[in-house]
Design a protein around this motif. Structure first.
Motif, short mmCIF file in Angstrom:
data_model
loop_
_atom_site.label_atom_id
_atom_site.label_comp_id
_atom_site.label_asym_id
_atom_site.label_seq_id
_atom_site.Cartn_x
_atom_site.Cartn_y
_atom_site.Cartn_z
N ILE A 133 0.86 -1.19 0.00
CA ILE A 133 0.00 0.00 0.00
C ILE A 133 0.89 1.23 0.00
N ASN A 134 0.75 2.04 -1.03
CA ASN A 134 1.47 3.30 -1.10
C ASN A 134 0.51 4.43 -0.73
N VAL A 135 0.93 5.30 0.20
CA VAL A 135 0.09 6.42 0.62
C VAL A 135 0.74 7.72 0.18
N SER A 136 -0.09 8.67 -0.22
CA SER A 136 0.44 9.95 -0.69
C SER A 136 1.15 10.70 0.42
N ASP A 137 0.66 10.61 1.65
CA ASP A 137 1.29 11.26 2.80
C ASP A 137 0.73 10.61 4.06
N PRO A 138 1.54 9.86 4.80
CA PRO A 138 1.02 9.18 5.99
C PRO A 138 0.76 10.10 7.17
N THR A 145 -6.09 14.68 3.81
CA THR A 145 -6.58 13.81 2.74
C THR A 145 -5.45 12.91 2.25
N VAL A 146 -5.74 11.61 2.18
CA VAL A 146 -4.73 10.61 1.81
C VAL A 146 -5.24 9.81 0.62
N ASN A 147 -4.37 9.61 -0.36
CA ASN A 147 -4.66 8.72 -1.48
C ASN A 147 -3.94 7.39 -1.23
N VAL A 174 -14.56 0.09 -0.20
CA VAL A 174 -14.44 -1.25 -0.77
C VAL A 174 -13.77 -1.22 -2.14
N VAL A 175 -13.07 -0.14 -2.48
CA VAL A 175 -12.38 -0.06 -3.76
C VAL A 175 -10.90 -0.35 -3.55
N GLN A 176 -10.20 -0.64 -4.64
CA GLN A 176 -8.78 -0.97 -4.53
C GLN A 176 -7.95 0.23 -4.12
N ASN A 177 -8.23 1.40 -4.70
CA ASN A 177 -7.40 2.59 -4.46
C ASN A 177 -8.29 3.75 -4.01
N PRO A 178 -8.61 3.81 -2.71
CA PRO A 178 -9.51 4.85 -2.23
C PRO A 178 -8.79 6.15 -1.89
N THR A 179 -9.59 7.20 -1.70
CA THR A 179 -9.13 8.47 -1.16
C THR A 179 -9.97 8.77 0.07
N HIS A 180 -9.31 9.13 1.17
CA HIS A 180 -10.05 9.37 2.41
C HIS A 180 -9.51 10.62 3.10
N THR A 181 -10.43 11.43 3.63
CA THR A 181 -10.07 12.62 4.38
C THR A 181 -10.28 12.36 5.87
N PHE A 182 -9.20 12.49 6.64
CA PHE A 182 -9.24 12.28 8.09
C PHE A 182 -9.54 13.62 8.77
N THR A 183 -10.61 13.66 9.52
CA THR A 183 -11.01 14.89 10.20
C THR A 183 -10.87 14.78 11.70
N LYS A 184 -10.37 13.66 12.18
CA LYS A 184 -10.19 13.44 13.61
C LYS A 184 -8.70 13.49 13.93
N VAL A 185 -8.35 14.32 14.90
CA VAL A 185 -6.95 14.45 15.30
C VAL A 185 -6.50 13.21 16.06
N GLY A 186 -5.30 12.75 15.77
CA GLY A 186 -4.74 11.60 16.47
C GLY A 186 -4.25 10.55 15.50
N ASN A 187 -3.99 9.37 16.05
CA ASN A 187 -3.50 8.25 15.24
C ASN A 187 -4.66 7.38 14.80
N ILE A 204 -3.58 -6.08 5.97
CA ILE A 204 -2.46 -5.14 6.02
C ILE A 204 -2.90 -3.96 6.88
N THR A 205 -2.04 -3.52 7.76
CA THR A 205 -2.33 -2.35 8.60
C THR A 205 -1.22 -1.32 8.47
N LEU A 206 -1.59 -0.07 8.61
CA LEU A 206 -0.61 1.00 8.59
C LEU A 206 -1.17 2.19 9.37
N PRO A 207 -0.29 2.97 10.02
CA PRO A 207 -0.76 4.10 10.81
C PRO A 207 -0.83 5.38 9.99
N ILE A 208 -1.82 6.21 10.29
CA ILE A 208 -1.93 7.56 9.74
C ILE A 208 -2.00 8.52 10.92
#
Length: 317
Positions: A133-138, A145-147, A174-187, A204-208
């Motif tokens: 999984i490649n993330v635009s910015d962890p 917003t993360v791709n 449920v898509v292969q390559n989603p985009t999500h905007t995190f609006t909650k502060v924290g990990n 697979i897990t990864l932290p944002i």
């Protein structure tokens, strides 16, 4: 069931009516039979696999299990431990990361005049999805917003796989390559469950990390106005930031808005500034920045005469 049979032939002379008889003993042997009770089965690959093979058989002294040698050499290390046992344990250590089919056969013994019997099954070893999984910015400042781009690293068909995302903040996809905007502060611990078309899955897990935006505030003294005879202001920095993910303000960048000076800036926490000109008005700004690079700005309108000014503030994301 094996047994001896006696065959008797009697001849009667049609003229004399005399008869004679001859007998012959014949041994009737039951033909060996075998049936494999383990069905054709698909398995999901693991580093070490123990598969139980079982057969039913009759009229034979023993059976022998056999694995196809062609796929054995190319795709895995396999061994039928105690191949004459029933059930037998088939141990596999797959080397390949693509689908492999294995032909397993079971043979009876050839008993006296009867030939051996044989049955076969096919075992299919399917790969478990192996992906990156490649993330635009962890890491980023809220809202962040993360791709996400998922790349399959083995023989699993990515277009036929299913994807189940959990972004750790209540969001799902449920898509292969989603985009999500995190609006909650924290990990947020993002997890992805990939299931291949053959039903093999992996997680697979990864932290944002989502960092808070600071609040930029300051108070001038005197409060927004002073006389032109003494246009000196002392500024008290009231900026704050919540300490989520060890956030703290590390930079203070002041601009006192004095167009008659090239040195009307400061990086002190609580600076002072003296305006040399006579009656005038100035826009003072304070930009604060955290150790994670999140910024906010505040503006105040100052006037160097007796008229009261209004305080103007805005947030810079």
């Amino acid at each position: 069931m094996d047994k001896w049979l006696t065959l008797t032939y009697t001849y009667v002379n049609p003229t004399t009516k005399c008869d004679t008889a001859k007998s012959l003993q014949v041994y009737v042997q039951s033909k060996p039979t075998i049936d494999i009770l383990t069905n054709d089965t698909s398995y999901c690959r693991s580093n070490l696999m123990n598969i139980s093979l079982k057969a039913s058989y009759a009229h034979t002294s023993k059976i022998t299990w056999y694995q196809s040698a062609d796929v054995l050499i190319a795709n895995f290390e396999g061994n039928l431990q105690s191949s004459n046992n029933n059930p037998a344990t088939y141990t596999i250590r797959p080397r390949g990361d693509s689908t492999t089919t294995i032909l397993i056969s079971a043979y009876t013994e050839a008993e006296r005049v009867c030939p051996f019997d044989q049955k076969s099954i096919i075992l299919t070893i399917n790969p478990i999805p192996r992906a990156n999984i490649n993330v635009s910015d962890p890491d980023g400042c809220v809202p962040h917003t993360v791709n996400f781009v998922t790349t399959m690293l083995n023989g699993v068909d990515a277009s036929k796989a299913t994807y189940k995302w959990n972004f750790g903040d209540g969001g799902n996809d449920v898509v292969q390559n989603p985009t999500h905007t995190f609006t909650k502060v924290g990990n947020s611990n993002v997890s992805l469950l990939i299931t291949s078309a053959e039903g093999c899955d992996t997680s697979i897990t990864l932290p944002i990390n989502v960092y808070p935006i600071p609040t930029a505030e300051f108070t001038p003294n005197p409060n927004n106005k002073t006389t032109s005879a003494l246009p000196r202001f002392r500024f008290t920095n009231n900026s704050i930031v919540v300490n989520t993910l060890a956030s703290k303000i590390t930079k203070n960048m002041w601009d006192f808005g004095d167009l008659n000076s090239n040195t009307d800036t400061s990086t002190l926490l609580n600076p002072e500034y003296f305006y040399n000109s006579d009656t005038n008005s100035y826009w003072v700004s304070l930009i604060v920045e955290t150790n994670h690079g999140c910024r906010a700005v505040s503006y105040t309108h100052l006037r160097a005469h007796e008229t009261k000014a209004n305080l103007v503030c805005r947030l810079l994301l």
